[in-house]
Design a protein around this motif. Sequence first.
Motif, PDB file in Angstrom:
ATOM      1  N   ASN A   9       0.920  -1.181   0.094  1.00 52.89           N
ATOM      2  CA  ASN A   9       0.006   0.120   0.062  1.00 52.89           C
ATOM      3  C   ASN A   9       0.896   1.195   0.066  1.00 52.89           C
ATOM      4  O   ASN A   9       2.166   1.200  -0.469  1.00 52.89           O
ATOM      5  CB  ASN A   9      -1.138  -0.141   1.221  1.00 52.89           C
ATOM      6  CG  ASN A   9      -2.408  -0.928   0.732  1.00 52.89           C
ATOM      7  OD1 ASN A   9      -2.212  -1.960   1.021  1.00 52.89           O
ATOM      8  ND2 ASN A   9      -3.150  -0.020   0.449  1.00 52.89           N
ATOM      9  N   MET A  69      -5.476  -3.774   0.760  1.00 54.84           N
ATOM     10  CA  MET A  69      -5.483  -4.339  -0.366  1.00 54.84           C
ATOM     11  C   MET A  69      -5.698  -5.834   0.192  1.00 54.84           C
ATOM     12  O   MET A  69      -6.228  -6.678  -0.583  1.00 54.84           O
ATOM     13  CB  MET A  69      -4.526  -4.159  -1.340  1.00 54.84           C
ATOM     14  CG  MET A  69      -4.585  -2.860  -2.358  1.00 54.84           C
ATOM     15  SD  MET A  69      -3.658  -2.913  -3.738  1.00 54.84           S
ATOM     16  CE  MET A  69      -2.074  -2.873  -3.146  1.00 54.84           C
ATOM     17  N   TYR A  95      -9.123  -6.526  -1.267  1.00 51.97           N
ATOM     18  CA  TYR A  95      -8.977  -6.501  -2.846  1.00 51.97           C
ATOM     19  C   TYR A  95      -8.666  -7.794  -3.118  1.00 51.97           C
ATOM     20  O   TYR A  95      -9.480  -8.700  -3.700  1.00 51.97           O
ATOM     21  CB  TYR A  95      -8.108  -5.277  -3.011  1.00 51.97           C
ATOM     22  CG  TYR A  95      -8.033  -4.986  -4.568  1.00 51.97           C
ATOM     23  CD1 TYR A  95      -8.851  -5.569  -5.529  1.00 51.97           C
ATOM     24  CD2 TYR A  95      -7.080  -4.374  -5.059  1.00 51.97           C
ATOM     25  CE1 TYR A  95      -8.731  -5.501  -6.836  1.00 51.97           C
ATOM     26  CE2 TYR A  95      -6.828  -4.066  -6.304  1.00 51.97           C
ATOM     27  CZ  TYR A  95      -7.603  -4.637  -7.371  1.00 51.97           C
ATOM     28  OH  TYR A  95      -7.603  -4.549  -8.622  1.00 51.97           O
ATOM     29  N   GLU A 143      -0.612   0.463  -4.249  1.00 49.93           N
ATOM     30  CA  GLU A 143      -1.707   1.623  -4.170  1.00 49.93           C
ATOM     31  C   GLU A 143      -1.297   2.833  -3.600  1.00 49.93           C
ATOM     32  O   GLU A 143      -0.767   2.981  -2.564  1.00 49.93           O
ATOM     33  CB  GLU A 143      -2.890   1.070  -3.234  1.00 49.93           C
ATOM     34  CG  GLU A 143      -3.884   1.910  -3.052  1.00 49.93           C
ATOM     35  CD  GLU A 143      -5.107   1.181  -2.233  1.00 49.93           C
ATOM     36  OE1 GLU A 143      -6.005   0.443  -2.778  1.00 49.93           O
ATOM     37  OE2 GLU A 143      -5.060   1.568  -1.241  1.00 49.93           O
ATOM     38  N   SER A 144      -1.632   3.993  -4.184  1.00 48.75           N
ATOM     39  CA  SER A 144      -1.802   5.264  -3.564  1.00 48.75           C
ATOM     40  C   SER A 144      -0.044   5.657  -4.033  1.00 48.75           C
ATOM     41  O   SER A 144       0.316   5.409  -4.759  1.00 48.75           O
ATOM     42  CB  SER A 144      -2.194   5.394  -2.305  1.00 48.75           C
ATOM     43  OG  SER A 144      -2.375   6.852  -2.025  1.00 48.75           O
ATOM     44  N   VAL A 148      -2.315   0.938  -8.379  1.00 47.48           N
ATOM     45  CA  VAL A 148      -3.671   1.406  -7.954  1.00 47.48           C
ATOM     46  C   VAL A 148      -3.876   2.493  -7.586  1.00 47.48           C
ATOM     47  O   VAL A 148      -3.272   2.848  -6.468  1.00 47.48           O
ATOM     48  CB  VAL A 148      -4.233   0.011  -7.015  1.00 47.48           C
ATOM     49  CG1 VAL A 148      -5.521   0.291  -6.533  1.00 47.48           C
ATOM     50  CG2 VAL A 148      -3.953  -1.420  -7.527  1.00 47.48           C
ATOM     51  N   SER A 149      -4.807   3.384  -7.889  1.00 46.09           N
ATOM     52  CA  SER A 149      -4.996   4.913  -7.677  1.00 46.09           C
ATOM     53  C   SER A 149      -3.651   5.513  -7.330  1.00 46.09           C
ATOM     54  O   SER A 149      -3.353   5.788  -6.198  1.00 46.09           O
ATOM     55  CB  SER A 149      -5.873   4.793  -6.345  1.00 46.09           C
ATOM     56  OG  SER A 149      -6.961   4.316  -6.691  1.00 46.09           O
ATOM     57  N   SER A 189      -7.558   3.152 -11.539  1.00 47.91           N
ATOM     58  CA  SER A 189      -8.148   4.352 -10.882  1.00 47.91           C
ATOM     59  C   SER A 189      -9.543   4.251 -10.904  1.00 47.91           C
ATOM     60  O   SER A 189     -10.369   3.934 -11.673  1.00 47.91           O
ATOM     61  CB  SER A 189      -7.903   5.543 -11.613  1.00 47.91           C
ATOM     62  OG  SER A 189      -6.168   5.512 -11.474  1.00 47.91           O
ATOM     63  N   HIS A 217     -10.680   5.960  -4.322  1.00 42.72           N
ATOM     64  CA  HIS A 217      -9.404   5.656  -4.260  1.00 42.72           C
ATOM     65  C   HIS A 217      -9.417   4.027  -3.957  1.00 42.72           C
ATOM     66  O   HIS A 217      -8.723   3.619  -4.705  1.00 42.72           O
ATOM     67  CB  HIS A 217      -8.822   6.337  -2.875  1.00 42.72           C
ATOM     68  CG  HIS A 217      -7.347   6.350  -2.778  1.00 42.72           C
ATOM     69  ND1 HIS A 217      -6.535   6.951  -3.613  1.00 42.72           N
ATOM     70  CD2 HIS A 217      -6.693   5.615  -2.052  1.00 42.72           C
ATOM     71  CE1 HIS A 217      -5.578   6.791  -3.301  1.00 42.72           C
ATOM     72  NE2 HIS A 217      -5.257   5.982  -2.357  1.00 42.72           N
ATOM     73  N   MET A 218     -10.107   3.384  -3.076  1.00 42.78           N
ATOM     74  CA  MET A 218     -10.112   1.973  -3.015  1.00 42.78           C
ATOM     75  C   MET A 218     -11.286   1.369  -3.487  1.00 42.78           C
ATOM     76  O   MET A 218     -12.394   1.198  -3.283  1.00 42.78           O
ATOM     77  CB  MET A 218     -10.085   1.504  -1.677  1.00 42.78           C
ATOM     78  CG  MET A 218      -9.002   1.981  -0.992  1.00 42.78           C
ATOM     79  SD  MET A 218      -8.728   1.257   0.766  1.00 42.78           S
ATOM     80  CE  MET A 218      -9.703   2.242   1.722  1.00 42.78           C
TER      81      MET A 218
END
Length: 498
Positions: free
Chosen positions: A87, A97, A101, A194-195, A222-223, A425, A463-464
């Motif tokens: 993350n 995640m 996810y 992510e992010s 991811v995002s 995204s 975002h998620m």
Amino acid sequence: MKNCFTLLLLISTTILFSQKRQLPIDTMVITQHNTTIKGVSFSYTATTGTQPVWGENNEPIATLYYTYYERDNIKDKPRRPLIISFNGGPGSASVWMHIAYTGPKILNIDEEGYPIQPYGIKNNPHSILDVADIVYVNPVNTAYSRMIEDKEGKLPKRETFFGINADIKYLAEWINTFVTRKNRWESPKYIIGESYGGTRVMGLAKELQNSQWMYLNGVIMVSPADYKLYNTLQPVYSALNLPYFTAAAWYQKVLSPELQQKDLLDILPEVEEYTINTVMPAIAKGGFISENEKQDVAEKMSYYSGLSKKSILQHNLDVPTSFFWKELLRDETGQIIGRLDSRYLGIDKREAGSSPDYNPEMTTWNHAFTPAINYYIREHLNFKTDLKYNMFGPVNPWDRQNDNTRENLRQAMAQNPYLKVLIQSGYYDGATTYFAAKYTMWQVDPSGKMKDRFTFKGYRSGHMMYLRKEDLKSANDDIREFIKNSSSQGRAAKYEKN
């Protein structure tokens, strides 16, 4: 008798004060589980524990907590993909995640992603564990991961871990150790972030390749938060927020009837084109833009954003996202909208102001994720410790200097013809907007010679995006398809003449 009691008390007190609340530096707990994914039932092994980060003198300077899932009874392990998952934050644990996810378990939430009580977890019928093994990695000071004192009781220097380049360097070393221990060198390898994890995995792609001699098949963002973009502080880049403004305003039903009656995906392409061809150049002109052009652009931005023309002009076309979250529903309901997911609503102390008091989506997520991960680790993975699980750990100050991660990804792709990139995204993400992610994708390879190796996927959430049931399924399926398309089994790693 009294003397014996006093002696026992002294011994107990000595033991108590000699103990420290800490984890073993190198340990693991293995448990067996069953699941059903895509209608197929199978067993899998979960390994959770800690693995050292080795220092320059081959001594442990930190230990990272991880959880590793392997599908059982795989005959051809070398063909089995390995996903290494991070993350972001920086300073965020891998919890998001992990239990919402791609992992075999997900939160108890409703179909749109809102938490419901009692808190807990359930099987994830869309997990990618059917096609790949997954390890969730927690950087230093996140989850249970911690720095280790040396023989003199001193901790390593913070700059060893807490910065863009330091983070990439030690994590690449840790991944090398993990892959070696688990005998996964032959496997196709993917890293997902992510992010801030997007910045992290762009840098890791080259660091793994050039310093660890580990070549990847895929990078999944991811995002993604591209710090190269955010650290420039150039007003012109605020133009990239307009398509997100449109998406959030459309969801909250505050656009004009003409736009509101259209589907979101029928609107966004024209807003994206207007952003690049008109808004960016207009903001770039600053105070020297003509009054007529400024008025025209403000009016069109108002049409696409749901904000008043007056408020856009008052910001000289450079509208902060924080103002948008506060302003969009100010006159209608007096509520604020979420930063990371603008479907969420919140209540401020005052309707007046230029930014929200808090992020309603983050508080909602924290009170669902925190009990779930603590319960899951203890009761399902059987890992017991008194150490606090840091959802967000103390990693600041974070060194953001010398960020070459975007260029690092380009070099890794150029040197490795196998390497492909997937970007995912949510349209309602106001922190790392989907159009900024597209812009990053365009800028990684200015030559355009590798653009066929990039894939972008958008989702009707934030975002998620995986919190929404429909997007949980489609986003995991998109990863499956990406793995399939980037497997490169039996194909030579070489370029052909155009």
